[in-house]
Design an enzyme around this catalytic site. Structure first.
Site, PDB file in Angstrom:
ATOM      1  N   SER A  49      57.589  41.353  43.175  1.00 10.42           N
ATOM      2  CA  SER A  49      58.360  42.413  42.524  1.00 10.42           C
ATOM      3  C   SER A  49      59.389  41.734  41.621  1.00 10.42           C
ATOM      4  O   SER A  49      59.656  40.540  41.765  1.00 10.42           O
ATOM      5  CB  SER A  49      59.068  43.285  43.564  1.00 10.42           C
ATOM      6  OG  SER A  49      60.090  42.525  44.197  1.00 10.42           O
ATOM      7  N   ASP A  84      54.322  42.873  40.521  1.00  5.90           N
ATOM      8  CA  ASP A  84      54.210  44.172  41.182  1.00  5.90           C
ATOM      9  C   ASP A  84      55.220  45.155  40.578  1.00  5.90           C
ATOM     10  O   ASP A  84      56.420  44.849  40.498  1.00  5.90           O
ATOM     11  CB  ASP A  84      54.494  43.951  42.683  1.00  5.90           C
ATOM     12  CG  ASP A  84      54.190  45.176  43.528  1.00  5.90           C
ATOM     13  OD1 ASP A  84      53.293  45.949  43.159  1.00  5.90           O
ATOM     14  OD2 ASP A  84      54.862  45.347  44.569  1.00  5.90           O
TER      15      ASP A  84
END
Ligand code: 13P
Length: 287
Positions: A49, A84
């Site tokens: 992320s 992500d």
């Protein structure tokens, strides 16, 4: 081998199993996931992320770490390093840093804007051999401070995005990130079936893999899901195992305070979680 996620997902979709995306947070996490994938001869996707990217000192640090591990741990199974829920800027940064796979999450934009921004990334990714995941219909729960509502995607919008030539498509079907609330209604297979019909054989992505009952995951795979994302479950397993070590006072015995020893039970817990998930996804032995 650091590769695009394209081939592994096309194969998974065709052979009715799913590849796991496991999010990474640090060296221990990455090593545990890579070693488990190698041991089980399974393809794997390492998810990063933007928050985890910052925490790990930037995307180039992560690319260096993952490439170094692949070489020094003798990892021969296909590994994709994947952004992500990327922003447009994050996607560009990861492409430049050497990621082999990108998710651009334009699901919070109006569909026209999502289409425009996703289109802008399709050609670049194609030319560079990088796989590209797009998203329609926000996934619920919290991810890096962003709270989504868990809506179901519109199958027609899914088709518009799929037709741009993305590699895989994440579409909301009632799934949420993090732990599922007790009153969760479950996945909407009606929506998934409708999306599947619209997008042909495009590999679909199921986010929020933590806590979805095994039978639902398997049914989703039978309806076109070829990638399942797991993050929270590894975090829960890791922290429970490290807590137990500390609570048993093992850090106070001998050299038990050595950080490698303190974190070792957490690493083993991640490995066990990844293995359990890979068994459910059916990707063991598919490298
Ligand atoms: P969980 O944290 O619920 O496993 O979801 C992970 C995910 O979907 C990452 O994109």
């Amino acid at each position: 081998m650091l590769v695009s996620a394209k081939e592994m997902l096309i194969k998974a979709r065709k052979e009715h199993y799913a590849v796991g995306q496991f999010n990474i947070n640090n060296l221990e996490w990455t090593k545990a996931i890579l070693q488990t994938a190698q041991e089980l001869n399974a393809p794997v996707i390492l998810g990063v992320s933007e928050g985890a990217g910052k925490y790990m000192c930037g995307y180039t640090t992560i690319v260096g770490m993952v490439k170094g591990m692949i070489e020094n741990l003798g990892i021969t199974v296909p590994v994709a390093l994947h952004l992500d829920h990327g922003t447009f800027e994050g996607a560009k940064a990861c492409i430049n840093a050497g990621f082999s796979s990108i998710m651009f999450d334009g699901s919070h934009y109006p569909i026209d804007e999502n289409l425009k921004l996703t289109t802008a990334l399709v050609n670049t990714c194609d030319v560079l051999g990088i796989s590209l995941e797009a998203e329609v219909g926000a996934i619920g729960g919290e991810e890096d401070g962003v709270v989504g509502m868990g809506e179901c995607a519109d199958p027609k919008e899914c088709k518009l995005i799929a037709d741009l030539g993305v590699t895989m498509l994440a579409a909301g079907i009632g799934n949420i990130h993090g732990k599922y609330p007790a009153n969760w209604a479950g996945l909407s297979f009606e929506t998934l079936e409708a999306i599947n019909k619209e997008v042909g054989d495009m590999p679909l992505v199921l986010h929020g893999g933590t806590g979805i009952p095994e039978d639902m995951v398997k049914k989703a795979i039978s309806l076109g899901v070829a990638k399942v994302n797991v993050n929270t479950e590894c975090q829960l397993a890791f922290s429970a195992a490290v807590r137990e070590y500390i609570e048993q006072g093992k850090d106070l015995q001998g050299k038990g305070f050595d950080p490698r020893k303190v974190l070792a039970p957490g690493v083993e817990a991640i490995k066990a979680t990844v293995k359990e998930k890979m068994e459910i996804f059916g990707c063991i032995g598919k490298a």
